[in-house]
Write an enzyme that holds these catalytic residues in place. Structure first.
Site, PDB file in Angstrom:
ATOM      1  N   ASP A   1       7.807  34.943  28.834  1.00 54.39           N
ATOM      2  CA  ASP A   1       6.920  34.431  29.876  1.00 54.39           C
ATOM      3  C   ASP A   1       6.047  33.274  29.379  1.00 54.39           C
ATOM      4  O   ASP A   1       5.488  33.337  28.278  1.00 54.39           O
ATOM      5  CB  ASP A   1       5.960  35.525  30.354  1.00 54.39           C
ATOM      6  CG  ASP A   1       6.669  36.781  30.807  1.00 54.39           C
ATOM      7  OD1 ASP A   1       7.883  36.881  30.610  1.00 54.39           O
ATOM      8  OD2 ASP A   1       5.986  37.666  31.336  1.00 54.39           O
TER       9      ASP A   1
ATOM     10  N   THR B   1       1.441  39.196  28.762  1.00 53.90           N
ATOM     11  CA  THR B   1       1.103  38.070  29.633  1.00 53.90           C
ATOM     12  C   THR B   1      -0.399  37.923  29.840  1.00 53.90           C
ATOM     13  O   THR B   1      -1.123  38.908  29.991  1.00 53.90           O
ATOM     14  CB  THR B   1       1.810  38.246  30.987  1.00 53.90           C
ATOM     15  OG1 THR B   1       3.213  38.236  30.769  1.00 53.90           O
ATOM     16  CG2 THR B   1       1.444  37.137  31.956  1.00 53.90           C
TER      17      THR B   1
ATOM     18  N   ASP C   1      -1.272  41.812  33.418  1.00 55.34           N
ATOM     19  CA  ASP C   1      -1.162  40.376  33.681  1.00 55.34           C
ATOM     20  C   ASP C   1      -2.375  39.804  34.419  1.00 55.34           C
ATOM     21  O   ASP C   1      -2.291  39.394  35.592  1.00 55.34           O
ATOM     22  CB  ASP C   1       0.122  40.064  34.455  1.00 55.34           C
ATOM     23  CG  ASP C   1       1.353  40.652  33.803  1.00 55.34           C
ATOM     24  OD1 ASP C   1       1.288  40.954  32.601  1.00 55.34           O
ATOM     25  OD2 ASP C   1       2.380  40.803  34.486  1.00 55.34           O
TER      26      ASP C   1
END
Length: 625
Positions: A110, A170, A234
């Site tokens: 990511d 993330t 996240d």
């Protein structure tokens, strides 16, 4: 649904306890000096690169119109014929892209925390420094002046504490009013519990932001009551609301199937209050990852910062679906007082309507670029070959060419994504042009160009509107993903471009339009990519990707293709629908790779016009401390 507030790991701590950006944290003098030395060397190297680029002759743009040399062949069976021959083992060197970002070796995942700081674009990304497969997730770090050419910096963060020992996952960047730069990220603890953590740049006056320091009282947030320990991740960038409090959204789910975005408030960046109501939720969409919320203008093409609160703005809410691995978005309105988001069209809500990309694309993140007043999008493009092939070649995955994101000014109901303008600096000074190439039903037209593994293709197709209106045969069941790909012949399609094909078409990747008539005489247009015959390599997961695309009155059917060895990014109708494909040709490589035009429709003639540029290599200069 209301959640009980629960912050189990932290007492009240004020940001004033952190070291200021202009100071040196106690005990870190040697690291800061080393970081400054790294910065000076990288800046010097970039100055030399830019100087050398300026010395290169620009030359004149020339047209190489070769349409008179076209040989039109009627080979309806050539597009879409499956070959039984298979090849074991990948072509390692050909598969490596030359203008898409990925490190020289190992696994990349990511994109994280993108930001613009002191003239530099910063990209952080999930990275395994030890292997070409997922694991040991750290944060890699690279910087660029143009989003295309990059300098690789030392790792930003590694999994070295109990709260992130299973991965620095993330996260997102926030630039505070006083100039300090902070990162919130998800740490995977030893039991894989998802804990929210804070890190900050040791010296925000460093243009390269080489050193990052984790907050001493991490983690700052754990899953609230009612949320599973693996369903809380996240964190977004922060933005200030009209009440002076900062907001942050998180991905989650409840009742097993209801995907949602939690929203928090903070005034000091270490203590967060969970709101009673979620920002938004959609039943039957599963776990939401990498949630993003941002405004788009309805009247201009400039990007907007989240704190702008323009009266004519719409708001995009996006989530990455953990269960289907797609990036979904919807356009709606955001109530800044109630902290609630509402879709313009409930039938096109997040997770059941539009996607950023209908191919191989996931875990995307946007950021606002103040230098060019634009919003930029990155996503993670995974492999579809066997994991053993990735291990053999020593690397896996890449990021898309960065895209700008705006609201479609004509439809007002979908986004427009387009490669950043800097990508055009890689185009060759000359281009091949083909004008008004007539494609009768069943036509296959080879284009006389060489070195077609790195291309930027702009193609337009003109369809006889009278013939289109006169077609009576309805086609109500067509769908790209359930069709037989480009081999399926309808009255009004498919027609388009074949890339990464060998001369015999034993390997081919067609990108095409398919027009389907409805029973009431109207039509709908599909944009598709057929990977089914893209490779002879065994074990590759091949698909037919695609979706509908709005084609407005007076518009030709147009596409732009970015071809880079093992990746093809396809943009239809100026970027209304986008498809990213990973392909692994074994024969259609280097000079053996060809480009064709085709029309497999049975009742339509199409005129095609194209411009094709060769694409150069982007720079990724590793820096060794």
């Amino acid at each position: 649904m209301a959640f009980s507030f629960f912050t189990p790991f932290v007492t009240y701590n004020d940001l004033e306890r952190w070291p200021k950006s202009t100071g040196i944290p106690t005990g870190r003098l040697s690291k800061v000096v080393a970081g400054l030395f790294v910065s000076i060397l990288v800046l010097s190297s970039l100055t030399i690169v830019i100087h050398n680029q300026l010395l290169k002759p620009q030359g004149r743009r020339q047209l190489a119109a070769v349409s008179t040399n076209l040989e039109i062949k009627i080979k309806p069976s050539s597009i879409g014929v499956l070959s039984q021959e298979k090849v074991v083992g990948s072509n390692v060197e050909f598969e490596r892209s030359v203008y898409h970002f990925h490190p020289q070796k190992n696994f990349i995942g990511d994109p994280n925390g993108p930001l613009y700081h002191m003239g530099w674009y910063h990209l952080f990304y999930q990275y395994n420094p030890d292997s070409a497969i997922w694991g040991n997730i750290t944060w890699g770090h690279a910087v660029s002046k143009d989003l295309i050419n990059w300098f690789q910096l030392p790792l930003a963060m590694v999994p070295d504490h109990w709260y992130d020992q299973k991965g620095v996952m993330t996260g997102s960047a926030t630039i505070l009013p006083d100039g300090r730069i902070i990162m919130y990220y998800t740490g995977n603890a030893h039991d894989l519990s998802q804990l929210q953590c804070l890190a900050f740049a040791a010296n925000s006056s460093d243009p390269l932001l080489v050193e990052w320091v984790k907050y001493k009282d991490n983690p700052i947030l754990g899953p609230p009551l009612g949320v599973g320990r693996k369903d809380f991740r996240d964190p977004s960038s922060l933005w200030m609301g009209p009440d002076g409090k900062y907001r942050m959204v998180m991905g989650s789910k409840h009742n097993n199937t209801i995907g949602c975005a939690l929203i928090y408030h903070t005034t000091n960046f270490t203590h967060f209050e969970l709101m009673d109501e979620v920002l938004h939720e959609v039943p039957h969409t599963g776990m939401w990852e990498c949630v993003d919320l941002y405004p788009v203008s309805t009247t201009k093409t400039d990007g907007l910062d989240m704190s702008s609160y323009e009266s004519d703005a719409k708001y995009v809410l996006k989530q990455s679906g953990d269960e289907d691995r797609h990036d979904w978005y919807a356009i709606g309105s955001y109530d800044v007082v109630k902290d609630k988001w509402y879709p313009d069209d409930p039938e096109m809500d997040v997770g059941i309507g539009l996607r950023y990309d209908y191919g191989k694309f996931y875990a995307s993140k946007t950021f606002y670029d103040p230098s060019k007043r634009r919003r930029v999008l990155w996503g993670y493009v995974g492999e579809t070959d066997l994991q053993n092939d990735d291990i053999k070649k020593g690397w896996a995955n890449m990021l898309n060419v960065p895209r700008t994101v705006v609201l479609d000014p004509n439809t007002q109901s979908n986004l427009i994504q387009w490669p950043v303008e800097e990508a055009e600096t890689l185009r060759s000074k000359t281009y091949d042009e083909f004008k008004d190439v007539e494609l009768a039903p069943g036509s296959l037209v080879p284009l006389n160009i060489d070195s077609t593994a790195q291309l930027d293709i702009s193609a337009s197709f003109e369809v006889d509107e009278a013939l289109l209106d006169a077609t009576l045969e309805a086609d109500t069941i067509f769908n790209c993903t359930t069709s037989d790909g480009s081999a399926m012949r309808g009255v009004l399609g498919p027609f388009g471009v074949v890339v990464l094909a060998d001369e015999a078409l034993s390997e081919q990747t067609p990108v095409y339009f398919y027009i389907a008539k409805n029973t009431d005489g109207t039509s709908r247009t599909y944009f598709c990519v057929d990977e089914l015959r893209s490779t002879k390599l065994s074990g590759v997961r091949n698909f037919v990707y695609g979706s509908t695309v709005p084609v407005l009155h007076g518009e030709n059917y147009n596409m732009r293709l970015l071809v880079d060895h093992s990746i093809v990014e396809s943009f239809a109708q100026g970027g209304r629908t986008v498809i990213t494909s990973r392909v692994y040709p074994t024969k259609a490589i280097y000079d053996a790779a060809k480009v064709f035009l085709f029309n497999n429709g049975t009742g339509i003639t199409v005129k095609a016009s194209l411009k094709i540029w060769k694409m150069g290599e982007a720079k990724l200069e590793p820096f060794h401390v």
